[in-house]
Write a protein that holds these residues in place. Sequence first.
Motif, PDB file in Angstrom:
ATOM      1  N   SER A  34       0.823  -1.210   0.000  1.00 16.60           N
ATOM      2  CA  SER A  34       0.000   0.000   0.000  1.00 16.60           C
ATOM      3  C   SER A  34       0.862   1.267   0.000  1.00 16.60           C
ATOM      4  CB  SER A  34      -0.926   0.002   1.215  1.00 16.60           C
ATOM      5  OG  SER A  34      -0.182  -0.037   2.405  1.00 16.60           O
ATOM      6  N   LYS A  35       2.065   1.172   0.526  1.00 15.62           N
ATOM      7  CA  LYS A  35       2.982   2.321   0.532  1.00 15.62           C
ATOM      8  C   LYS A  35       3.250   2.791  -0.902  1.00 15.62           C
ATOM      9  CE  LYS A  35       7.675   3.288   2.161  1.00 15.62           C
ATOM     10  NZ  LYS A  35       8.849   2.681   2.818  1.00 15.62           N
ATOM     11  N   CYS A  36       3.513   1.842  -1.788  1.00 14.08           N
ATOM     12  CA  CYS A  36       3.769   2.175  -3.198  1.00 14.08           C
ATOM     13  C   CYS A  36       2.499   2.686  -3.871  1.00 14.08           C
ATOM     14  CB  CYS A  36       4.292   0.953  -3.937  1.00 14.08           C
ATOM     15  SG  CYS A  36       5.870   0.362  -3.331  1.00 14.08           S
ATOM     16  N   HIS A  37       1.375   2.054  -3.567  1.00 11.70           N
ATOM     17  CA  HIS A  37       0.101   2.448  -4.169  1.00 11.70           C
ATOM     18  C   HIS A  37      -0.257   3.883  -3.771  1.00 11.70           C
ATOM     19  CE1 HIS A  37      -4.481   1.765  -4.607  1.00 11.70           C
ATOM     20  NE2 HIS A  37      -3.968   2.094  -5.772  1.00 11.70           N
ATOM     21  N   LYS A  38      -0.113   4.206  -2.503  1.00  7.80           N
ATOM     22  CA  LYS A  38      -0.442   5.558  -2.019  1.00  7.80           C
ATOM     23  C   LYS A  38       0.506   6.598  -2.608  1.00  7.80           C
ATOM     24  CE  LYS A  38      -2.434   3.947   2.288  1.00  7.80           C
ATOM     25  NZ  LYS A  38      -2.179   3.750   3.717  1.00  7.80           N
ATOM     26  N   SER A  39       1.792   6.244  -2.702  1.00  8.30           N
ATOM     27  CA  SER A  39       2.764   7.174  -3.284  1.00  8.30           C
ATOM     28  C   SER A  39       2.431   7.449  -4.745  1.00  8.30           C
ATOM     29  CB  SER A  39       4.173   6.605  -3.173  1.00  8.30           C
ATOM     30  OG  SER A  39       4.547   6.483  -1.825  1.00  8.30           O
ATOM     31  N   LYS A  41      -0.594   7.295  -6.069  1.00  8.22           N
ATOM     32  CA  LYS A  41      -1.807   8.117  -6.102  1.00  8.22           C
ATOM     33  C   LYS A  41      -1.510   9.568  -5.737  1.00  8.22           C
ATOM     34  CE  LYS A  41      -4.494   5.412  -3.570  1.00  8.22           C
ATOM     35  NZ  LYS A  41      -5.673   4.886  -2.873  1.00  8.22           N
ATOM     36  N   MET A  42      -0.468   9.777  -4.914  1.00  8.34           N
ATOM     37  CA  MET A  42      -0.066  11.147  -4.574  1.00  8.34           C
ATOM     38  C   MET A  42       0.810  11.768  -5.651  1.00  8.34           C
ATOM     39  SD  MET A  42       0.588  11.275  -0.497  1.00  8.34           S
ATOM     40  CE  MET A  42       1.413   9.747  -0.197  1.00  8.34           C
TER      41      MET A  42
END
Length: 166
Positions: A34-39, A41-42
């Motif tokens: 999720s860290k990569c996914h959120k980054s 999306k940001m």
Amino acid sequence: MRIEKCYFCSSNIYPGHGINFVRNDCKMFRFCRSKCHKSFKMKRNPRKVKWTKAFRKSHGKELAIDSTFELEKKRHVPVKYNRELWQNTIHAMKRIQEIRSRRQNQFIKQRLKAGKKLELKDDEKEVEHHIHLIEPKVTEEEVYNAALKQKRSRKLKRGKSRKNRG
């Protein structure tokens, strides 16, 4: 079974793990966590985020250009099954992995050499600045001469004390 690469950090994604994101134009993005996914999306740039492979390669921390990387690329050409071909491929993969690890170790050593030189220069500057704290090196000859002087001075004292008694 296929091991995918994370779109953001380039780490391996094993089957059954990670997150898939499909954009409106049907482009598929795979993320390992999720860290990569959120980054993503940001709208963060992976080349500016220090923990990603893209950052490490773009800043010269990892081996970026090497002929062994060519063999890791995807090939969308079906090949007829041949046992001998598979055995040769597996043997070649092991050999390529050995070569790659050797080259990466050599690259790391070369990269660390510059740091060692800088460390040496810093140490030399510190020694020059605090030279008064360091005692001069005593040679064996100086130790021997000092011992002789002490023996002579003891003999002289004994001789003087005997003359004063008598």
